[in-house]
Design an enzyme around this catalytic site. Structure first.
Site, short mmCIF file in Angstrom:
data_model
loop_
_atom_site.label_atom_id
_atom_site.label_comp_id
_atom_site.label_asym_id
_atom_site.label_seq_id
_atom_site.Cartn_x
_atom_site.Cartn_y
_atom_site.Cartn_z
N SER A 142 0.83 -1.11 -0.20
CA SER A 142 -0.01 0.10 0.09
C SER A 142 0.77 1.07 -0.07
O SER A 142 1.98 0.86 0.27
CB SER A 142 -1.09 0.26 1.29
OG SER A 142 -1.60 1.38 1.52
N TYR A 155 -2.69 -1.48 10.00
CA TYR A 155 -2.44 -1.45 8.75
C TYR A 155 -1.17 -1.02 8.34
O TYR A 155 -0.52 -1.86 7.45
CB TYR A 155 -3.54 -0.63 8.23
CG TYR A 155 -3.72 -0.72 6.60
CD1 TYR A 155 -4.33 -2.06 6.22
CD2 TYR A 155 -3.22 0.12 5.62
CE1 TYR A 155 -4.72 -2.28 4.75
CE2 TYR A 155 -3.44 0.04 4.53
CZ TYR A 155 -3.98 -1.18 4.07
OH TYR A 155 -4.26 -1.18 2.59
N1 LIG Z 1 -8.35 0.02 -1.79
C1 LIG Z 1 -7.54 0.77 -1.62
O1 LIG Z 1 -7.49 1.96 -1.51
C2 LIG Z 1 -6.03 0.03 -1.15
C3 LIG Z 1 -4.90 1.02 -1.25
C4 LIG Z 1 -3.68 0.20 -0.91
C5 LIG Z 1 -3.59 -1.07 -0.84
N2 LIG Z 1 -4.80 -1.76 -0.90
C6 LIG Z 1 -4.53 -3.41 -0.69
O2 LIG Z 1 -5.13 -3.90 -1.71
C7 LIG Z 1 -5.64 -5.24 -1.49
C8 LIG Z 1 -7.08 -5.35 -2.04
O3 LIG Z 1 -7.84 -4.61 -1.08
P1 LIG Z 1 -9.26 -4.09 -1.86
O4 LIG Z 1 -9.07 -2.58 -1.62
O5 LIG Z 1 -9.22 -4.72 -3.21
O6 LIG Z 1 -10.21 -4.46 -0.72
P2 LIG Z 1 -11.67 -5.25 -0.77
O7 LIG Z 1 -12.06 -5.30 0.42
O8 LIG Z 1 -12.39 -5.02 -1.97
O9 LIG Z 1 -10.94 -7.00 -1.35
C9 LIG Z 1 -10.20 -7.58 -0.33
C10 LIG Z 1 -10.74 -9.06 -0.54
O10 LIG Z 1 -9.94 -9.81 0.50
C11 LIG Z 1 -10.81 -10.91 0.91
N3 LIG Z 1 -10.16 -11.12 2.33
C12 LIG Z 1 -10.25 -10.62 3.39
N4 LIG Z 1 -9.90 -11.32 4.25
C13 LIG Z 1 -9.43 -12.51 3.84
C14 LIG Z 1 -8.61 -13.75 4.36
N5 LIG Z 1 -8.41 -13.73 5.68
N6 LIG Z 1 -8.37 -14.75 3.26
C15 LIG Z 1 -8.67 -14.83 2.23
N7 LIG Z 1 -9.25 -13.26 1.50
C16 LIG Z 1 -9.57 -12.55 2.39
C17 LIG Z 1 -11.88 -9.96 1.14
O11 LIG Z 1 -13.29 -11.01 1.07
C18 LIG Z 1 -12.10 -9.36 -0.14
O12 LIG Z 1 -12.61 -10.19 -1.35
C19 LIG Z 1 -5.32 -5.39 0.15
O13 LIG Z 1 -4.41 -5.93 0.40
C20 LIG Z 1 -5.47 -3.86 0.49
O14 LIG Z 1 -4.63 -3.76 1.58
C21 LIG Z 1 -6.00 -1.29 -1.21
#
Ligand SMILES: NC(=O)c1ccc[n+]([C@@H]2O[C@H](COP(=O)([O-])OP(=O)(O)OC[C@H]3O[C@@H](n4cnc5c(N)ncnc54)[C@H](O)[C@@H]3O)[C@@H](O)[C@H]2O)c1
Length: 291
Positions: A142, A155
């Site tokens: 991130s 986080y």
């Molecule tokens: N959205 C943002 O702005 C952002 C920014 C930086 C990093 N990220 C990172 O991107 C990645 C994806 O996040 P996103 O934004 O798409 O979120 P999201 O919540 O849309 O998707 C995350 C997915 O991970 C799954 N998940 C959660 N816990 C789990 C577990 N224990 N085992 C397996 N699956 C699990 C959830 O069910 C979900 O489908 C994450 O690692 C997040 O930290 C997101």
């Protein structure tokens, strides 16, 4: 790397960035092994990629469970006979204030999923990536793996650690001459359900201030469409980049962190006040004093 018929594993594929990466990889000809802890979202993603004509293997999986992840890797290898790309994407948000007032159970869960999920899945699949001869490990950190902000200790800890872990594995691969490229991805704000899911997990504990904060996050910070983020990430895999910054916000903060690293807490405290209108730290100080 060309994706035609490569086998790509994507965790957390049932929503957001993981779903969009799966769709993008399918569009470029990959065969997919998709997992998520939520079976309904996973099934929807599987329908999308199957509709694109991509072979897809699905499994409900909690990446924080080391044993389940090891069994999953065996099943994927048995199904496809090889694994070429692993995208460790599954992750959760969930800090709800400054560290002094945080619950360590919640902190632990964020590390279990965001950090140990990445470690478990890398451990399970790295031998297959090496055997591929053209392997690629992709770990989603991130911008909070580069810049810490107030109220996100768990986080940020997890995402800084994912960055360090990924860079260490890359160093191993290079020093040992092993054929696995290793990419760490630092997205800025991407429009997904990550913040909503964190608030859903908190349930009735959510205060009106936190609800307002969620709305601000969704309206003003999590802006880039997940499809655009996925295009940038998959381009980064295709060109073998070690480090992928996703979005203007991530690129800007990366530069700020290089130029004035010691000023980051001042910059983020100013940003918090401007964005949320609340000096969160003084609220927390009064909360901890009264408890
Ligand atoms: N959205 C943002 O702005 C952002 C920014 C930086 C990093 N990220 C990172 O991107 C990645 C994806 O996040 P996103 O934004 O798409 O979120 P999201 O919540 O849309 O998707 C995350 C997915 O991970 C799954 N998940 C959660 N816990 C789990 C577990 N224990 N085992 C397996 N699956 C699990 C959830 O069910 C979900 O489908 C994450 O690692 C997040 O930290 C997101």
């Amino acid at each position: 790397m060309k994706f035609n018929s490569k086998v790509a594993v994507v965790t957390g594929a049932g929503s957001g960035i993981g779903r969009a990466v799966a769709v993008e990889l399918a569009a470029r000809g990959a065969r997919l092994a998709l997992s998520d802890i939520e079976p309904l979202g996973l099934a929807h993603t599987a329908d999308l990629v199957a509709g694109q004509g991509a072979p897809v293997h699905t499994a409900t999986l909690d990446v924080s469970s080391r044993g389940a992840v090891a069994e999953y890797a065996t099943a994927v290898l048995a199904h496809y006979g090889a694994v070429d790309i692993v995208v460790n994407n599954a992750g959760i948000a969930g800090d709800s204030g400054t560290f002094v007032n945080s619950e360590l159970d919640g902190f632990q869960r964020i590390l279990d999923v965001n950090l140990w999920g990445v470690i478990n899945n890398t451990k399970a699949f790295l031998p297959s990536l090496i055997a591929s001869g053209d392997g690629h490990l992709v770990n989603i950190s991130s911008i909070n793996g580069i810049v810490a902000q107030p109220g996100t200790a768990a986080y940020c800890t997890s995402k800084f650690a994912v960055r360090g872990f990924t860079e260490s594995v890359r160093a191993d691969m290079v020093a040992s001459g092993l054929p696995v490229r290793v990419t760490v991805v630092h997205p800025g704000g991407v429009s997904t359900d990550i913040a909503n899911s964190a608030f859903d997990r908190a349930g009735s504990d959510v205060t009106p201030e936190q609800r307002k904060r969620l709305e601000t996050y969704n309206d003003k910070l999590l802006r880039m469409p997940s499809e655009k983020a996925a295009g940038i990430i998959v381009d980064g895999i295709a060109t073998g980049r070690s480090r992928v910054l996703v979005g203007h916000d991530a690129r800007l903060l990366d530069v700020v962190a290089r130029i004035v690293p010691a000023r980051i807490p001042v910059v983020t405290a100013w940003f918090e006040r401007r964005m949320f209108g609340v000096p969160a730290v003084s609220d927390e100080r009064s909360a901890s004093a009264s408890s």
